[in-house]
Structure formats: structure tokens, C-alpha cells
Motif scaffolding. Structure first.
Motif, PDB file in Angstrom:
ATOM      1  N   PHE A  16      72.169  70.487 -47.167  1.00 40.98           N
ATOM      2  CA  PHE A  16      71.493  70.474 -48.467  1.00 40.98           C
ATOM      3  C   PHE A  16      72.408  69.869 -49.534  1.00 40.98           C
ATOM      4  CE2 PHE A  16      69.868  72.281 -52.420  1.00 40.98           C
ATOM      5  CZ  PHE A  16      68.509  72.070 -52.269  1.00 40.98           C
ATOM      6  N   GLY A  48      67.167  62.755 -48.710  1.00 45.21           N
ATOM      7  CA  GLY A  48      65.955  63.556 -48.559  1.00 45.21           C
ATOM      8  C   GLY A  48      65.844  64.173 -47.178  1.00 45.21           C
ATOM      9  N   VAL A  49      66.156  63.383 -46.146  1.00 41.03           N
ATOM     10  CA  VAL A  49      66.130  63.900 -44.773  1.00 41.03           C
ATOM     11  C   VAL A  49      67.159  65.020 -44.611  1.00 41.03           C
ATOM     12  CG1 VAL A  49      66.567  63.325 -42.354  1.00 41.03           C
ATOM     13  CG2 VAL A  49      65.275  61.744 -43.792  1.00 41.03           C
ATOM     14  N   ILE A  51      68.250  67.052 -46.961  1.00 40.99           N
ATOM     15  CA  ILE A  51      67.768  68.238 -47.668  1.00 40.99           C
ATOM     16  C   ILE A  51      66.724  68.970 -46.837  1.00 40.99           C
ATOM     17  CG2 ILE A  51      66.403  68.994 -49.659  1.00 40.99           C
ATOM     18  CD1 ILE A  51      67.862  66.834 -51.286  1.00 40.99           C
ATOM     19  N   VAL A  52      65.800  68.216 -46.238  1.00 44.68           N
ATOM     20  CA  VAL A  52      64.775  68.828 -45.385  1.00 44.68           C
ATOM     21  C   VAL A  52      65.421  69.517 -44.183  1.00 44.68           C
ATOM     22  CG1 VAL A  52      62.811  68.356 -43.873  1.00 44.68           C
ATOM     23  CG2 VAL A  52      62.948  67.254 -46.113  1.00 44.68           C
ATOM     24  N   THR A  53      66.439  68.872 -43.604  1.00 42.87           N
ATOM     25  CA  THR A  53      67.161  69.471 -42.479  1.00 42.87           C
ATOM     26  C   THR A  53      67.832  70.774 -42.890  1.00 42.87           C
ATOM     27  OG1 THR A  53      67.580  67.269 -41.544  1.00 42.87           O
ATOM     28  CG2 THR A  53      68.953  69.094 -40.750  1.00 42.87           C
ATOM     29  N   GLY A  55      66.935  72.747 -45.341  1.00 44.80           N
ATOM     30  CA  GLY A  55      65.903  73.756 -45.534  1.00 44.80           C
ATOM     31  C   GLY A  55      65.399  74.324 -44.217  1.00 44.80           C
ATOM     32  N   GLY A  56      65.240  73.446 -43.208  1.00 40.92           N
ATOM     33  CA  GLY A  56      64.801  73.907 -41.891  1.00 40.92           C
ATOM     34  C   GLY A  56      65.804  74.845 -41.250  1.00 40.92           C
ATOM     35  N   TYR A 167      60.017  74.093 -58.834  1.00 39.03           N
ATOM     36  CA  TYR A 167      60.316  74.438 -57.442  1.00 39.03           C
ATOM     37  C   TYR A 167      60.093  75.931 -57.195  1.00 39.03           C
ATOM     38  CZ  TYR A 167      62.256  70.010 -55.775  1.00 39.03           C
ATOM     39  OH  TYR A 167      62.414  68.706 -55.357  1.00 39.03           O
TER      40      TYR A 167
END
Length: 270
Positions: A16, A48-49, A51-53, A55-56, A167
Motif C-alpha cells: 500500500f 494502483g495495482v 494498492i489493490v494488492t 488491500g487484498g 473513502y
């Protein structure tokens, strides 16, 4: 399993932080930090990828370990993000900058650990969703208007706070959907605050005070989610002096970051 959850959450925080630093590097100093412009920049997309990772991985960690262990690991992203962002801008973070970030992190950890856990599923009527979107939208609009007359540091903080409010609204709506109150138009409403939050955050990053922006985002997001949870979902609020002290500690750290975090801009070669 608890140790594994902590490790996964810590790795998620690193992803993140890397994503936030990459996106700020691309947006910093940009005259037009619009999403259509940034979407054409590979490093911003990689951010962005990442950040998504992150979060996952955080979600996976929550499934393996207790909230009291996983959430503090998530706060560590601020301590990771500052050195990464500084390295991208070819400098070293100062000790005072890192100390200020540590104050913010300590305050946030105190806050997330003192929020009581909610019992049972959550539900939200259609009027509640409209209230959620309306209140967060008005608050974000007021913060945006305030940023137009603020100093660069204040502008970064206000824009990032507006993003954090949106958010927080997104997180509240997502929690309602996940807990079983599934409704197709709730799902359609979900991208609205999320996209507006992303746009506000890029404007905050474009100012150049990354430490201030990221700290303001990390404070506003959970506080907004907790507030909406209490007002709209009937969830309990932390009580006593300690939560107030933790919030003040985070605020003091953010002010210190505003004084120590340098103004950064990405300079493209001619």
C-alpha cells in the motif's frame, strides 16, 4: 496463525505504501492531476495495482488473525511510505519527519485499538444511503472549497481529508454490502464516492507535501468510517479520555509533518 496474519498485514502495508508513493510521484507538481492524464502513466497504474494488492493482503490477514493485531500493521504503511517517496524524489527523509510520522502512527494505532467491535450484521435503509452520500459529499465539497484559499500545506491536508471522508463513506457502504444488505443500486452507488475520493487524493498529491497528504488521509478515512458506523449503523463509539488523547497525538504528528515534510515535485526531462 496470528503471527502469519501480522506478517501478511505488514507485507500488505508495504504494498500500500509503495502504491501511494508511486502515485504521488506521478501526480506531484502536475498542473493537471486528472485521472485521464494519470491513467496514461505506467508507474501510476503500477501504484494502483500495488494498492489493490495491499488491500487484498489486508483482507486475508483479517481472516487469519484478530483485528487488534492486523489493524496496527496497516497503520505502518505511513512509516513505509515516507522513505519510499523520499527515495523516488532522490532524497533521504529527515529524522524529524520520521518522528512526526511515528506520532501519527502511534495515535492511529491507539484509535483503531479502542474502537469497540460491532455485534451482528449491519443494515442500511435507502434513506441512510442517501444520507451517507449527501453528508460525505457536502463535507468533501466544503473541504475542497477551503483548500482553494489555503497554503500549499493546508491545501494538501484539506484535499486529502476530503478524500479520506469519501473513502470512509465508501468503506461504510462496502461493509453494509458485505454483511448481507445486498441491493443492486447500492452497488451502483459505491463507485461514486470511491472515484471522487481518488480524484481528490490525486489533487492532494499534486501539491507535493506527501507526508501531510498521506497522514491526513489515514486519519480521516477510519474516523469517518467510525462516525458513519455510529450514526447510521448503530455501532458503538470508543469512550473515555484515551481515544481523545490518541486523536490529539495523531493531530500533533500531522502538524509536525506539515512543518518538516518538504515540497516535492516530479520534474520530467524536457
Amino acid at each position: 496463525m496470528t503471527v502469519l496474519a501480522a506478517v501478511i498485514a505488514l507485507v500488505g502495508s508495504l504494498f500500500f505504501a509503495l502504491g501511494a508513493a508511486l502515485q504521488q510521484f506521478e501526480a506531484a507538481g502536475s498542473a493537471k492531476p486528472g485521472l485521464l492524464v494519470l491513467l496514461r502513466r505506467p508507474r501510476w497504474l503500477i501504484g494502483g495495482v500495488s494498492i489493490v494488492t495491499g488491500g487484498g493482503l489486508h483482507i486475508v490477514a483479517l481472516g487469519l488473525g484478530p483485528l487488534t493485531v492486523v489493524q496496527p500493521m496497516g497503520v505502518a504503511s505511513l512509516l513505509f511510505a515516507l522513505p519510499i517517496a523520499a527515495a523516488l524524489h532522490h532524497r533521504k527523509p529527515s529524522r524529524r519527519e520520521l518522528a512526526a510520522a511515528a506520532l501519527v502512527a502511534a495515535g492511529l494505532i491507539g484509535l483503531v485499538l479502542m474502537v469497540p467491535e460491532s455485534d451482528g450484521p449491519t443494515g442500511l435503509a435507502p434513506t441512510g444511503v442517501l444520507t451517507l452520500l449527501g453528508v460525505s459529499g457536502v463535507a468533501a465539497a466544503l473541504l475542497f472549497l477551503g483548500s482553494t484559499a489555503a497554503s500549499p500545506t493546508g491545501r494538501a491536508a484539506l484535499l486529502a481529508t476530503a478524500s479520506g471522508v469519501l473513502y470512509g463513506a465508501t468503506a461504510t457502504l462496502m461493509r453494509v454490502l458485505v454483511d448481507g444488505s445486498w441491493n443492486w443500486w447500492y452497488l451502483l452507488a459505491l463507485p461514486v464516492p470511491a472515484l471522487l475520493a481518488l480524484m481528490m487524493l490525486q489533487r492532494a498529491y499534486a501539491v507535493g507535501h506527501f507526508g501531510v497528504s498521506f497522514a491526513s488521509l489515514q486519519i480521516a478515512d477510519p474516523l469517518t468510517a467510525v462516525a458513519f458506523g455510529a450514526l447510521l449503523l448503530g455501532e458503538p463509539l470508543p469512550t473515555g479520555v484515551l481515544p481523545v488523547a490518541a486523536a490529539l497525538l495523531a493531530a500533533v504528528g500531522t502538524v509536525a509533518l506539515a512543518r518538516t515534510s518538504p515540497l516535492e515535485a516530479r520534474h520530467d526531462p524536457a
